[in-house]
Design a protein around this motif. Structure first.
Motif, PDB file in Angstrom:
ATOM      1  N   PHE A  19       0.840  -1.198   0.000  1.00  0.00           N
ATOM      2  CA  PHE A  19       0.000   0.000   0.000  1.00  0.00           C
ATOM      3  C   PHE A  19       0.876   1.250   0.000  1.00  0.00           C
ATOM      4  N   TYR A  20       1.883   1.269   0.861  1.00  0.00           N
ATOM      5  CA  TYR A  20       2.781   2.422   0.912  1.00  0.00           C
ATOM      6  C   TYR A  20       3.535   2.595  -0.403  1.00  0.00           C
ATOM      7  N   GLU A  21       3.833   1.504  -1.056  1.00  0.00           N
ATOM      8  CA  GLU A  21       4.468   1.593  -2.386  1.00  0.00           C
ATOM      9  C   GLU A  21       3.500   2.210  -3.395  1.00  0.00           C
ATOM     10  N   ARG A  22       2.256   1.750  -3.388  1.00  0.00           N
ATOM     11  CA  ARG A  22       1.254   2.300  -4.316  1.00  0.00           C
ATOM     12  C   ARG A  22       1.032   3.789  -4.070  1.00  0.00           C
ATOM     13  N   GLU A  23       1.151   4.192  -2.822  1.00  0.00           N
ATOM     14  CA  GLU A  23       0.984   5.603  -2.471  1.00  0.00           C
ATOM     15  C   GLU A  23       2.252   6.407  -2.753  1.00  0.00           C
ATOM     16  N   LYS A  24       3.260   5.749  -3.282  1.00  0.00           N
ATOM     17  CA  LYS A  24       4.538   6.370  -3.679  1.00  0.00           C
ATOM     18  C   LYS A  24       5.317   6.938  -2.490  1.00  0.00           C
ATOM     19  N   LEU A  25       5.197   6.255  -1.345  1.00  0.00           N
ATOM     20  CA  LEU A  25       5.981   6.649  -0.181  1.00  0.00           C
ATOM     21  C   LEU A  25       7.364   6.002  -0.203  1.00  0.00           C
ATOM     22  N   ARG A  53       2.401   7.341  11.355  1.00  0.00           N
ATOM     23  CA  ARG A  53       1.022   6.820  11.339  1.00  0.00           C
ATOM     24  C   ARG A  53       0.516   6.625  12.769  1.00  0.00           C
ATOM     25  N   SER A  58      -1.828  11.541   8.339  1.00  0.00           N
ATOM     26  CA  SER A  58      -2.393  10.913   7.143  1.00  0.00           C
ATOM     27  C   SER A  58      -1.274  10.527   6.182  1.00  0.00           C
ATOM     28  N   VAL A  59      -1.599   9.683   5.242  1.00  0.00           N
ATOM     29  CA  VAL A  59      -0.636   9.287   4.217  1.00  0.00           C
ATOM     30  C   VAL A  59      -0.196  10.518   3.425  1.00  0.00           C
ATOM     31  N   ALA A  60      -1.122  11.416   3.129  1.00  0.00           N
ATOM     32  CA  ALA A  60      -0.790  12.631   2.374  1.00  0.00           C
ATOM     33  C   ALA A  60       0.191  13.501   3.155  1.00  0.00           C
ATOM     34  N   LYS A  63       3.560  11.842   3.089  1.00  0.00           N
ATOM     35  CA  LYS A  63       4.174  12.006   1.765  1.00  0.00           C
ATOM     36  C   LYS A  63       4.808  13.388   1.639  1.00  0.00           C
TER      37      LYS A  63
END
Length: 79
Positions: A19-25, A53, A58-60, A63
């Motif tokens: 998931f973190y990869e897909r979110e480009k983290l 986290r 948030s993920v944003a 990032k």
């Protein structure tokens, strides 16, 4: 390092790491066999993500921090 080794070291699920990869983290390298190869730097980034986290970011927001758009102090003051 393989994804299995990262899972064991950090206590994260494979799905969470991806998931973190897909979110480009993070973006691990791919080996000749196309398997992901995680560096120590990738593991360090994942450790930062886990801590942030747990602090409720948030993920944003994470990032933005990882891309150095927002300094940590500013991120902490917002929360």
């Amino acid at each position: 390092m393989t994804i299995k080794e990262v899972e064991e070291q950090l206590g994260l699920s494979r799905a969470t790491i991806r998931f973190y990869e897909r979110e480009k983290l993070l973006a691990p390298q791919r080996g000749g066999n196309t398997y992901r190869e995680y560096s120590e730097e990738d593991v360090a980034v994942l450790k930062k993500i886990v801590v942030l986290r747990k602090l409720g970011f948030s993920v944003a927001e994470i990032k933005d921090f990882l891309e150095e758009k927002v300094p940590l102090q500013e991120l902490l003051e917002k929360n």
